[in-house]
Write a protein that holds these residues in place. Structure first.
Motif, mmCIF file in Angstrom:
data_model
loop_
_atom_site.group_PDB
_atom_site.id
_atom_site.type_symbol
_atom_site.label_atom_id
_atom_site.label_comp_id
_atom_site.label_asym_id
_atom_site.label_seq_id
_atom_site.Cartn_x
_atom_site.Cartn_y
_atom_site.Cartn_z
ATOM 1 N N LEU A 170 39.447 47.145 33.181
ATOM 2 C CA LEU A 170 39.129 46.693 34.539
ATOM 3 C C LEU A 170 37.875 45.827 34.558
ATOM 4 C CD1 LEU A 170 40.057 49.877 36.581
ATOM 5 C CD2 LEU A 170 41.216 47.662 36.653
ATOM 6 N N ALA A 171 36.902 46.140 33.723
ATOM 7 C CA ALA A 171 35.690 45.311 33.653
ATOM 8 C C ALA A 171 36.045 43.897 33.219
ATOM 9 C CB ALA A 171 34.676 45.925 32.690
ATOM 10 N N GLY A 172 37.045 43.770 32.356
ATOM 11 C CA GLY A 172 37.474 42.461 31.885
ATOM 12 C C GLY A 172 38.110 41.603 32.963
ATOM 13 N N LEU A 173 38.459 42.206 34.098
ATOM 14 C CA LEU A 173 39.037 41.452 35.207
ATOM 15 C C LEU A 173 37.976 40.832 36.116
ATOM 16 C CD1 LEU A 173 41.884 43.911 36.303
ATOM 17 C CD2 LEU A 173 42.091 41.883 34.851
ATOM 18 N N ALA A 174 36.734 41.268 35.987
ATOM 19 C CA ALA A 174 35.672 40.756 36.866
ATOM 20 C C ALA A 174 35.497 39.257 36.643
ATOM 21 C CB ALA A 174 34.361 41.489 36.596
ATOM 22 N N PRO A 175 35.565 38.466 37.726
ATOM 23 C CA PRO A 175 35.431 37.026 37.563
ATOM 24 C C PRO A 175 34.020 36.594 37.172
ATOM 25 C CG PRO A 175 35.657 37.604 39.877
ATOM 26 C CD PRO A 175 35.845 38.865 39.093
ATOM 27 N N GLU A 176 33.038 37.433 37.459
ATOM 28 C CA GLU A 176 31.651 37.197 37.045
ATOM 29 C C GLU A 176 30.970 38.555 36.965
ATOM 30 O OE1 GLU A 176 28.940 35.957 40.602
ATOM 31 O OE2 GLU A 176 30.843 34.906 40.834
ATOM 32 N N PRO A 177 29.872 38.652 36.238
ATOM 33 C CA PRO A 177 29.230 39.962 36.069
ATOM 34 C C PRO A 177 28.666 40.508 37.382
ATOM 35 C CG PRO A 177 28.438 38.385 34.437
ATOM 36 C CD PRO A 177 29.234 37.615 35.432
ATOM 37 N N PRO A 178 29.040 41.735 37.743
ATOM 38 C CA PRO A 178 28.454 42.363 38.927
ATOM 39 C C PRO A 178 27.147 43.075 38.573
ATOM 40 C CG PRO A 178 30.122 43.799 38.030
ATOM 41 C CD PRO A 178 30.104 42.551 37.167
ATOM 42 N N THR A 179 26.369 43.380 39.594
ATOM 43 C CA THR A 179 25.191 44.227 39.405
ATOM 44 C C THR A 179 25.485 45.655 39.840
ATOM 45 O OG1 THR A 179 24.337 43.665 41.601
ATOM 46 C CG2 THR A 179 23.568 42.324 39.728
ATOM 47 N N VAL A 180 26.599 45.839 40.554
ATOM 48 C CA VAL A 180 26.997 47.168 41.007
ATOM 49 C C VAL A 180 28.518 47.194 41.169
ATOM 50 C CG1 VAL A 180 26.719 46.687 43.492
ATOM 51 C CG2 VAL A 180 26.483 49.031 42.659
ATOM 52 N N VAL A 181 29.093 48.359 40.886
ATOM 53 C CA VAL A 181 30.528 48.585 41.063
ATOM 54 C C VAL A 181 30.703 49.554 42.221
ATOM 55 C CG1 VAL A 181 32.604 49.584 40.018
ATOM 56 C CG2 VAL A 181 31.073 48.157 38.643
ATOM 57 N N LEU A 182 31.633 49.237 43.118
ATOM 58 C CA LEU A 182 31.998 50.141 44.207
ATOM 59 C C LEU A 182 33.357 50.752 43.887
ATOM 60 C CD1 LEU A 182 31.207 48.056 47.434
ATOM 61 C CD2 LEU A 182 29.679 49.499 46.098
ATOM 62 N N GLY A 183 33.539 52.020 44.260
ATOM 63 C CA GLY A 183 34.826 52.692 44.078
ATOM 64 C C GLY A 183 35.217 53.414 45.341
ATOM 65 N N LEU A 184 36.476 53.238 45.757
ATOM 66 C CA LEU A 184 36.994 53.891 46.959
ATOM 67 C C LEU A 184 37.369 55.341 46.673
ATOM 68 C CD1 LEU A 184 39.162 50.903 48.081
ATOM 69 C CD2 LEU A 184 37.469 51.999 49.539
ATOM 70 N N GLU A 185 37.006 56.210 47.578
ATOM 71 C CA GLU A 185 37.384 57.615 47.479
ATOM 72 C C GLU A 185 38.908 57.728 47.471
ATOM 73 O OE1 GLU A 185 36.489 61.745 49.921
ATOM 74 O OE2 GLU A 185 35.495 59.927 50.532
ATOM 75 N N SER A 186 39.549 58.380 46.589
ATOM 76 C CA SER A 186 39.022 59.278 45.598
ATOM 77 C C SER A 186 39.206 58.743 44.177
ATOM 78 C CB SER A 186 39.686 60.644 45.730
ATOM 79 O OG SER A 186 41.067 60.579 45.447
ATOM 80 N N ARG A 187 40.368 58.168 43.869
ATOM 81 C CA ARG A 187 40.580 57.740 42.485
ATOM 82 C C ARG A 187 39.729 56.541 42.102
ATOM 83 N NH1 ARG A 187 46.478 59.316 43.431
ATOM 84 N NH2 ARG A 187 46.734 57.153 44.039
ATOM 85 N N GLY A 188 39.238 55.804 43.092
ATOM 86 C CA GLY A 188 38.299 54.725 42.800
ATOM 87 C C GLY A 188 37.010 55.244 42.206
ATOM 88 N N PHE A 189 36.707 56.529 42.443
ATOM 89 C CA PHE A 189 35.526 57.139 41.825
ATOM 90 C C PHE A 189 35.729 57.273 40.310
ATOM 91 C CE2 PHE A 189 33.960 59.778 45.738
ATOM 92 C CZ PHE A 189 33.873 58.624 46.486
ATOM 93 N N ILE A 190 36.951 57.594 39.905
ATOM 94 C CA ILE A 190 37.241 57.750 38.474
ATOM 95 C C ILE A 190 37.150 56.400 37.775
ATOM 96 C CG2 ILE A 190 38.990 58.377 36.759
ATOM 97 C CD1 ILE A 190 40.162 60.309 38.893
#
Length: 184
Positions: free
Chosen positions: A49-69
Motif C-alpha cells: 500500500l505504501a508503494g501506491l502513494a503518489p508522493e511521500p506523506p508525512t502522516v497516514v490516516l486509517g478509517l475505523e476499523s480495518r483501516g487501523f490495521i
C-alpha cells in the motif's frame, strides 16, 4: 518490492479472499478475514500500500476499523505517524477537540459522523488515507474534507480493493488500489 514480488503478494490477497453467500443472494458479502490470518499478507501489506502513494506523506490516516490495521502497517513501513479516523467519536473531556464531518450515504445508505482529534493533524502535513476497501467513497470524501479543514495537503488514497463505480470520485480522492472488485 519488485514487480514479480508485488504480483505474488496481490495473488496471495486474492487467494485469501472469499465471497460468502449464494451468488444469486442479495446478502452475499466479502470476507477479508483470511488476509489478517496470513503472516505473509500482514508482512506485505505495508510495503504494497505504501508503494501506491503518489508522493511521500508525512502522516497516514486509517478509517475505523480495518483501516487501523492497514494504515498502521503503511505508517510503520514509511516511518511516519498514524492518525485514526473514528466513526461517531465521543469526547473524553471538554478540552478534547475533534474535527468532525458527516459522510454522504455509504454502502449501507448510512450517514456516519467521522472525526479526527484536532491536535493530531497539522497544516503542514501531507496526508495519505489508507483502507482495505472503498465502495462508495463516502467515508474517504468526508475524511478529505476534514483534512482540508486543517490546512493539510491531501496526497491520495491507497486501498486494497477498489469497488468504486464513479471515476470522478476516484480522481477526486487520487485513489490507487492493489486490485479491483471485478478481479475477486
Amino acid at each position: 518490492m519488485d514487480g514479480a514480488a508485488r504480483r505474488r503478494a496481490v495473488d496471495r490477497l486474492r487467494s485469501a479472499f472469499a465471497w460468502l453467500g449464494d451468488k444469486t443472494d442479495k446478502s452475499q458479502y466479502a470476507d477479508v478475514t483470511g488476509w489478517w490470518r496470513s503472516p505473509e499478507i500482514l508482512r506485505d501489506i505495508g510495503p504494497l500500500l505504501a508503494g501506491l502513494a503518489p508522493e511521500p506523506p508525512t502522516v497516514v490516516l486509517g478509517l475505523e476499523s480495518r483501516g487501523f490495521i492497514v494504515g498502521g502497517a503503511v505508517a510503520l513501513h514509511l516511518r511516519v505517524g498514524f492518525v485514526e479516523v473514528r466513526k461517531n467519536p465521543e469526547r473524553g473531556a471538554a478540552s478534547d477537540a475533534w474535527i468532525l464531518q458527516t459522510t454522504p450515504p455509504d454502502y449501507r445508505d448510512r450517514h456516519l459522523r467521522l472525526g479526527i482529534k484536532r491536535s493530531l493533524l497539522k497544516s503542514g502535513d501531507r496526508v495519505l488515507l489508507v483502507d482495505d476497501w472503498i465502495d462508495t467513497g463516502s467515508q474517504a470524501l468526508a475524511t478529505q474534507q476534514i483534512v482540508q479543514q486543517t490546512g493539510a495537503t491531501w496526497v491520495g488514497t491507497a486501498t486494497i480493493v477498489d469497488a468504486l463505480e464513479s471515476n470522478n470520485i476516484r480522481r477526486q480522492l487520487n485513489l490507487r488500489s492493489l486490485t479491483h472488485i471485478r478481479d475477486l
